[in-house]
Design an enzyme around this catalytic site. Structure first.
Site, PDB file in Angstrom:
ATOM      1  N   CYS A 129     -19.938 -10.966   1.872  1.00 54.69           N
ATOM      2  CA  CYS A 129     -18.885 -11.365   1.091  1.00 54.69           C
ATOM      3  C   CYS A 129     -17.853 -12.507   1.662  1.00 54.69           C
ATOM      4  O   CYS A 129     -17.566 -13.526   1.180  1.00 54.69           O
ATOM      5  CB  CYS A 129     -17.885 -10.454   0.670  1.00 54.69           C
ATOM      6  SG  CYS A 129     -17.822  -8.935   2.146  1.00 54.69           S
ATOM      7  N   HIS A 242     -10.600 -10.925  -0.161  1.00 56.89           N
ATOM      8  CA  HIS A 242     -10.545 -11.204   1.495  1.00 56.89           C
ATOM      9  C   HIS A 242      -9.959 -12.672   1.553  1.00 56.89           C
ATOM     10  O   HIS A 242      -9.892 -13.594   0.825  1.00 56.89           O
ATOM     11  CB  HIS A 242     -12.331 -11.623   1.606  1.00 56.89           C
ATOM     12  CG  HIS A 242     -12.889 -10.395   1.972  1.00 56.89           C
ATOM     13  ND1 HIS A 242     -12.405  -9.137   1.490  1.00 56.89           N
ATOM     14  CD2 HIS A 242     -14.178 -10.013   2.397  1.00 56.89           C
ATOM     15  CE1 HIS A 242     -13.203  -8.258   1.841  1.00 56.89           C
ATOM     16  NE2 HIS A 242     -14.505  -8.603   2.219  1.00 56.89           N
TER      17      HIS A 242
HETATM   18  N1  LIG Z   1     -17.816  -4.216  -1.175  1.00 60.04           N
HETATM   19  C1  LIG Z   1     -17.995  -5.436  -1.282  1.00 60.04           C
HETATM   20  O1  LIG Z   1     -17.129  -6.069  -1.141  1.00 60.04           O
HETATM   21  C2  LIG Z   1     -19.412  -5.795  -0.904  1.00 60.04           C
HETATM   22  C3  LIG Z   1     -19.708  -7.140  -0.648  1.00 60.04           C
HETATM   23  C4  LIG Z   1     -20.999  -7.720  -0.487  1.00 60.04           C
HETATM   24  C5  LIG Z   1     -21.989  -6.741  -0.410  1.00 60.04           C
HETATM   25  N2  LIG Z   1     -21.959  -5.605  -0.407  1.00 60.04           N
HETATM   26  C6  LIG Z   1     -22.942  -4.568  -0.183  1.00 60.04           C
HETATM   27  O2  LIG Z   1     -23.271  -3.894  -1.373  1.00 60.04           O
HETATM   28  C7  LIG Z   1     -23.609  -2.514  -1.047  1.00 60.04           C
HETATM   29  C8  LIG Z   1     -22.873  -1.433  -1.892  1.00 60.04           C
HETATM   30  O3  LIG Z   1     -21.246  -1.464  -1.428  1.00 60.04           O
HETATM   31  P1  LIG Z   1     -20.052  -0.840  -2.357  1.00 60.04           P
HETATM   32  O4  LIG Z   1     -18.933  -1.481  -1.654  1.00 60.04           O
HETATM   33  O5  LIG Z   1     -20.662  -1.027  -3.878  1.00 60.04           O
HETATM   34  O6  LIG Z   1     -20.293   0.654  -1.827  1.00 60.04           O
HETATM   35  P2  LIG Z   1     -20.021   2.055  -2.533  1.00 60.04           P
HETATM   36  O7  LIG Z   1     -18.748   1.666  -3.376  1.00 60.04           O
HETATM   37  O8  LIG Z   1     -19.742   2.942  -1.403  1.00 60.04           O
HETATM   38  O9  LIG Z   1     -21.096   2.287  -3.256  1.00 60.04           O
HETATM   39  C9  LIG Z   1     -22.553   2.657  -2.927  1.00 60.04           C
HETATM   40  C10 LIG Z   1     -23.525   2.723  -4.014  1.00 60.04           C
HETATM   41  O10 LIG Z   1     -24.887   3.063  -3.387  1.00 60.04           O
HETATM   42  C11 LIG Z   1     -25.169   4.073  -4.003  1.00 60.04           C
HETATM   43  N3  LIG Z   1     -26.093   4.897  -3.224  1.00 60.04           N
HETATM   44  C12 LIG Z   1     -25.891   5.291  -1.952  1.00 60.04           C
HETATM   45  N4  LIG Z   1     -26.814   6.221  -1.493  1.00 60.04           N
HETATM   46  C13 LIG Z   1     -27.942   5.873  -2.334  1.00 60.04           C
HETATM   47  C14 LIG Z   1     -29.163   6.301  -2.248  1.00 60.04           C
HETATM   48  N5  LIG Z   1     -29.771   7.200  -1.520  1.00 60.04           N
HETATM   49  N6  LIG Z   1     -30.226   5.974  -3.523  1.00 60.04           N
HETATM   50  C15 LIG Z   1     -29.414   5.288  -4.554  1.00 60.04           C
HETATM   51  N7  LIG Z   1     -28.293   4.673  -4.459  1.00 60.04           N
HETATM   52  C16 LIG Z   1     -27.363   5.195  -3.285  1.00 60.04           C
HETATM   53  C17 LIG Z   1     -24.110   5.070  -4.360  1.00 60.04           C
HETATM   54  O11 LIG Z   1     -24.502   6.010  -5.370  1.00 60.04           O
HETATM   55  P3  LIG Z   1     -23.604   7.339  -5.354  1.00 60.04           P
HETATM   56  O12 LIG Z   1     -22.295   7.074  -6.163  1.00 60.04           O
HETATM   57  O13 LIG Z   1     -24.663   8.115  -6.050  1.00 60.04           O
HETATM   58  O14 LIG Z   1     -23.395   7.975  -4.091  1.00 60.04           O
HETATM   59  C18 LIG Z   1     -23.124   3.960  -4.911  1.00 60.04           C
HETATM   60  O15 LIG Z   1     -23.589   3.747  -6.370  1.00 60.04           O
HETATM   61  C19 LIG Z   1     -23.643  -2.494   0.509  1.00 60.04           C
HETATM   62  O16 LIG Z   1     -24.901  -2.829   1.005  1.00 60.04           O
HETATM   63  C20 LIG Z   1     -22.587  -3.554   0.815  1.00 60.04           C
HETATM   64  O17 LIG Z   1     -22.882  -4.082   2.142  1.00 60.04           O
HETATM   65  C21 LIG Z   1     -20.477  -5.044  -0.690  1.00 60.04           C
END
Ligand SMILES: NC(=O)c1ccc[n+]([C@@H]2O[C@H](COP(=O)([O-])OP(=O)(O)OC[C@H]3O[C@@H](n4cnc5c(N)ncnc54)[C@H](OP(=O)(O)O)[C@@H]3O)[C@@H](O)[C@H]2O)c1
Length: 343
Positions: A129, A242
């Protein structure tokens, strides 16, 4: 218009929920959608175009007929399921860090290197990001006056860590205001009313992994292997958005007015730069929007070829879901699908 079978892996997360919004808002041609997460969320209901859709546990068979799989469930999930989805014939657009530096996987910001999409073999990586918003501001300047060195300090919101971190900042803020003690879980220290110069793990070179991602990903996206870059990434108690203080050294002098003239026309950029009326980018107003906001442009008093600027953007949108959907739009436009294992 042809519609596509789309899957969102991590649909219940911060980025996943933004995916459904962005697909709707941009009228992406969706024929069907699978909302996937872990077994913890199976059976939960989410909405897409006001239609209730049941979340399913992510299993390999579900990728059989998918055209586009948007992944945002962390690197481990991507490492396991992305190759399966790609072999099933889907184009995977992955938000995690799993494949970003893999030389066989394009790392794409559509305003900068859309042509790299054509090299994909089933997986396209979405950059980090903080990198996306920085390169959106740097690249138009670099094209005119090659950048030799960048020094950036980021101020990153807690939504960048995911749902658990947003809950932690909410709870700790209430606890501090009520005079109660806080116990950190997501971060190594209290994040409420605090600032932490630690994002992701520390590496042997004393930078954090987040800082090193900024260095390597910027070079890969901009095809600028020799660009000198140093980053300090800081977590701040902001929910969404950010911000970055960026110090740029060009090959030749560049005046702030020239930089403004270039950036005002740059795709994805919105200039907010009038100190007289305190107009500059802020994460609060960037949240929920699509642009990368740039302001506080000034000559670097310490370097003849230097410019300093301040950049803010919504990390969940341009920093994640929006950029990934823009990649999907380019894939559709270029007809850049692949057969994978599917006939
Ligand atoms: N947040 C940001 O600004 C941002 C920016 C760029 C990239 N990212 C990337 O995007 C990803 C997710 O970030 P987020 O912020 O959305 O995190 P988050 O809010 O913690 O959400 C995580 C997601 O992953 C799912 N998950 C976890 N374990 C899993 C499994 N074993 N199988 C299938 N699904 C699973 C969770 O499902 P449950 O609800 O069932 O646990 C939830 O839907 C990360 O790789 C992060 O690095 C995030």
């Amino acid at each position: 218009m042809k519609g596509y079978k789309v899957a969102i892996v991590g649909a219940t997360g911060m980025v996943g929920q933004e995916f459904t919004k962005v697909l709707e808002q941009r009228n992406f041609p969706v024929e069907s959608i699978e909302l996937l997460a872990s077994d913890r969320s199976a059976g939960k209901k989410l909405f897409f175009y006001h239609q209730e859709i049941e979340v399913k546990e992510t299993v390999p068979e579900l990728f059989k007929d998918i055209d586009i799989a948007l992944f945002s469930a962390g690197a481990e999930v991507s490492r396991y399921f992305s190759p399966i989805a790609a072999q099933s014939g889907a184009v995977v657009i992955d938000n995690s860090s799993a494949f970003r530096m893999d030389p066989k996987v394009p790392l794409v910001v559509p305003e900068i290197n859309p042509e790299d999409i054509k090299k994909h073999k089933g997986i396209i990586a979405n950059p980090n990001c903080s990198t996306i918003q920085m390169v959106i501001a740097l690249y138009p300047l670099h094209k005119v006056n090659p950048i030799e060195r960048v020094v950036v300090t980021t101020f990153q919101s807690v939504s960048g860590t995911g749902t658990a971190a947003v809950e932690e900042l909410t709870m700790q803020s209430k606890q501090v205001l009520n005079g109660q003690a806080t116990i950190p879980h997501v971060y190594p220290h209290q994040i409420a009313f605090n600032v932490l110069p630690e994002i992701d793990v520390f590496l042997d070179n004393a930078y954090t992994k987040e800082e090193w991602k900024t260095v390597e990903e910027t070079r890969k996206i901009m095809h600028a292997d020799d660009m000198a870059i140093s980053a300090t990434c800081v977590r701040v108690p902001v929910f969404i958005g950010h911000s970055e203080a960026i110090n740029i050294e060009f090959s030749k002098p560049m005046s702030p007015d020239d930089a403004r003239r270039i950036l005002i026309q740059a795709p994805g950029v919105k200039l907010l730069d009038d100190p007289v009326i305190s107009l500059y980018p802020q994460p609060w107003s960037a949240a929920g929007t699509d642009e990368v906001f740039v302001g506080r442009i000034r000559r670097d008093a310490s370097h003849d070829n230097g410019i300093v600027m301040w950049v803010a953007a919504d990390n969940l949108r341009k920093g994640a879901a929006l950029n990934a959907v823009q990649i999907a739009e380019e894939v559709v436009k270029m007809g850049c699908f692949h057969s994978g294992g599917r006939k």
